[in-house]
Structure formats: C-alpha cells, structure tokens
Enzyme design. Structure first.
Site, mmCIF file in Angstrom:
data_model
loop_
_atom_site.group_PDB
_atom_site.id
_atom_site.type_symbol
_atom_site.label_atom_id
_atom_site.label_comp_id
_atom_site.label_asym_id
_atom_site.label_seq_id
_atom_site.Cartn_x
_atom_site.Cartn_y
_atom_site.Cartn_z
ATOM 1 N N ASP A 14 66.922 14.544 44.945
ATOM 2 C CA ASP A 14 65.915 13.952 44.474
ATOM 3 C C ASP A 14 66.208 12.282 44.041
ATOM 4 O OD1 ASP A 14 66.730 15.105 41.951
ATOM 5 O OD2 ASP A 14 65.446 16.554 42.143
ATOM 6 N N ASN A 46 59.897 24.715 33.725
ATOM 7 C CA ASN A 46 58.678 24.982 34.529
ATOM 8 C C ASN A 46 58.793 25.794 35.658
ATOM 9 O OD1 ASN A 46 59.353 23.250 35.918
ATOM 10 N ND2 ASN A 46 57.325 22.081 35.764
ATOM 11 N N HIS A 68 60.619 24.497 38.224
ATOM 12 C CA HIS A 68 60.921 23.711 39.426
ATOM 13 C C HIS A 68 62.295 23.795 39.742
ATOM 14 C CE1 HIS A 68 61.681 19.821 36.724
ATOM 15 N NE2 HIS A 68 62.877 20.392 37.059
ATOM 16 N N GLU A 122 57.530 20.976 41.932
ATOM 17 C CA GLU A 122 56.693 21.370 40.693
ATOM 18 C C GLU A 122 56.105 22.570 41.092
ATOM 19 O OE1 GLU A 122 57.833 20.494 38.139
ATOM 20 O OE2 GLU A 122 57.908 18.128 38.064
HETATM 21 C C1 F6R Z 1 67.679 17.301 39.157
HETATM 22 C C2 F6R Z 1 66.521 18.129 39.784
HETATM 23 C C3 F6R Z 1 66.016 19.036 38.649
HETATM 24 C C4 F6R Z 1 66.917 19.429 37.415
HETATM 25 C C5 F6R Z 1 66.019 20.248 36.316
HETATM 26 C C6 F6R Z 1 66.919 20.770 35.295
HETATM 27 O O1 F6R Z 1 68.088 16.670 40.495
HETATM 28 O O2 F6R Z 1 66.464 18.338 40.799
HETATM 29 O O3 F6R Z 1 65.432 20.265 39.364
HETATM 30 O O4 F6R Z 1 67.954 20.358 37.836
HETATM 31 O O5 F6R Z 1 64.949 19.350 35.988
HETATM 32 O O6 F6R Z 1 67.330 19.576 34.537
HETATM 33 P P1 F6R Z 1 68.353 19.668 33.423
HETATM 34 O O7 F6R Z 1 69.618 20.022 34.141
HETATM 35 O O8 F6R Z 1 68.608 18.234 32.900
HETATM 36 O O9 F6R Z 1 67.914 20.563 32.453
#
Ligand code: F6R
Length: 260
Positions: free
Chosen positions: A67, A136, A138, A143
């Site tokens: 992303d 959450n 995702h 989301e």
């Molecule tokens: C990042 C992504 C997100 C993260 C998620 C967890 O490329 O796709 O899904 O993996 O927000 O973020 P962290 O690892 O910072 O807790």
C-alpha cells in the site's frame, strides 16, 4: 491456517525470515509482497543480517509493497516508497528497479491502481506476501467492511488507523486520509501468506482473524480462505486466542517436511 505461537518478537522475526528465505532458496527470482509498519521490521532486519553475512542472496528478488498513502510525495520520509527503500530495498540488497510501490501521487489514482494489479500479474504473481495486522483487523489498508473481492484501489483510512499511524507523523492531522492498497482478493492470490503480529495491542485482532467468523468486519479473517496462510505471533499477541494450547499441540506435531 498454520498458527505458530513464539516466545517473543525476536523469535517471530527469525521464523518469519526463515520462511521467506525458504521461498527464495526454491526460487531465486521470487516475488515478495512487502508490508510496511512496525510488525515486519524485525523480519526485514533478520533478512538483512543473513544477506550481510552471506547466508542469503536476495539480489534476484522482486518486491511489491502492499500500500501507499495518497497525497504525500515519495520523498516524504513516511511515504511507503521511502519506508520500503530505507527498511527493505537498501538493507536487503534488492535491485531498486524491481521494487514497486503504488503511486499515491498519480493524477489518476484509479488508473494507477489498475496498473499496479497488472504489474503484479506481469511479474508472475506474489510468491510470499508479508502481512501485519491493524488493531482493527485490517490487512494492507483494507479497513473493516472491505470486500473479500476487492482489488487494488484507492480507499479511505479508518480513524483508528490514522490515530495508530500518527506516531510516524508530527501530528494525527498529518496522517493522510486516503491510500492505495492491494485488495483482499489481490492478497488472496499470493501463493503464500505470512502474517506477523507482536504485542498485546494486536491480541484482539489476531483472535478475531483466526478464531472469529469470516467477516469483512475483520478483513484479516480472509486468511481463513487461503490454502497456505501462516500466522506467527508472540505470546502477547496470542493472549486472546482461546485455543492457544491446541495451536501449540498442532505445531509441535506438524507433519515432517518443509513448512506448508
Ligand atoms: C502496512 C500495512 C498495514 C500494517 C498494519 C500494522 O503496509 O499494510 O496493514 O501492517 O497497520 O501496522 P504496524 O505493523 O505498524 O502495527
């Protein structure tokens, strides 16, 4: 789904790195799907250590980020283009021309999303997709309520995600509102999924993804549909799993031979 509970974040990083290394040993020009955020940093550091010590050669590998934020320039230190360059491309010795990040500054974001899907296809698809999980539920920036049929697209970050990611920016308001993300159907097409989660803050989301119903309210529950999905969690992130002892038993008694 293979669920592996490990003592702490260091073991998660080591086992995850071994899984990625196994894929690259089988296929020198493997395509790796790259998550950003904190969760995979230990995995990338462990891969970088193996590369530096001559145990692993990743120079033939291609990468596709999951992303990118919309609206911040690629040279912004928190753009995923910058983060991937800093934490993956350079330390792992990947060829920069083979590492792709969605173009969050494209004048036509829908066209950029379609082009990204085509680029993944043209590379032969993703061999192993590294994933973190949002508090959450995702994955990528899919989301809650994201369709299981979703493809790479422009979408909106949930308030919770913007709040969680404020730690990377000066203030919460500086976190972009929109992003480009691989869709859940895009992620499901990867040949292997490798989700890493550490810390108590992920425990509820991990339990919902692994033990909850298949529901777009927890996008990570889509892993239940994948034939080769592995979830590597430390004890803290496993803290809400009702069947933790069962997963430990299954892992201790897994069939001989290579990991799934
Ligand atoms: C990042 C992504 C997100 C993260 C998620 C967890 O490329 O796709 O899904 O993996 O927000 O973020 P962290 O690892 O910072 O807790």
């Amino acid at each position: 789904m293979e669920i592996v509970i490990l003592p702490g974040p260091d073991e998660v990083a080591r086992v995850a790195a071994q899984r990625v290394a196994d894929v690259v040993r089988r296929r020198r020009d493997a395509v790796i799907g790259l998550a950003t955020g904190s969760s995979p940093l230990g995995l990338y550091a462990e891969l970088a250590r193996r590369v530096a010590e001559g145990e692993l050669d990743l120079s033939g590998v291609s990468g596709f980020a999951l992303d990118e934020y919309v609206g911040i320039p690629p040279e912004h230190p928190e753009s995923y283009a910058s983060v991937i360059r800093r934490t993956v491309t350079e330390p792992l010795g990947l060829a920069p021309g083979r590492v792709h990040v969605p173009d969050g500054r494209a004048p036509d974001l829908h066209a950029a999303a379609d082009a990204y899907e085509r680029a993944i296809g043209a590379a032969g698809g993703i061999d192993v997709q590294v994933l973190g999980i949002g508090a959450n539920g995702h994955i990528g920036f899919n989301e809650p309520t994201s369709s299981f049929a979703s493809r790479t697209r422009v979408t909106t970050l949930a308030p919770r995600t913007r709040a969680d990611n404020a730690r990377f920016f000066g203030t919460p308001d500086e976190v972009p509102v929109h992003c480009l993300t691989q869709g859940l159907a895009t992620i499901l097409e990867a040949r292997r999924l490798l989700l890493v989660a550490q810390g108590v803050v992920k425990a509820v989301a991990v339990a919902a993804a692994v033990e909850g119903p298949l529901t777009s309210m927890c996008p990570a529950s889509v892993l239940q549909l994948h034939p080769r999905a592995t979830v590597l969690v430390d004890e803290a992130a496993a803290g809400r799993l009702r069947l933790a002892d069962y997963y430990r038993y299954m892992h201790a008694h897994r069939p001989a031979g290579p990991a799934p």
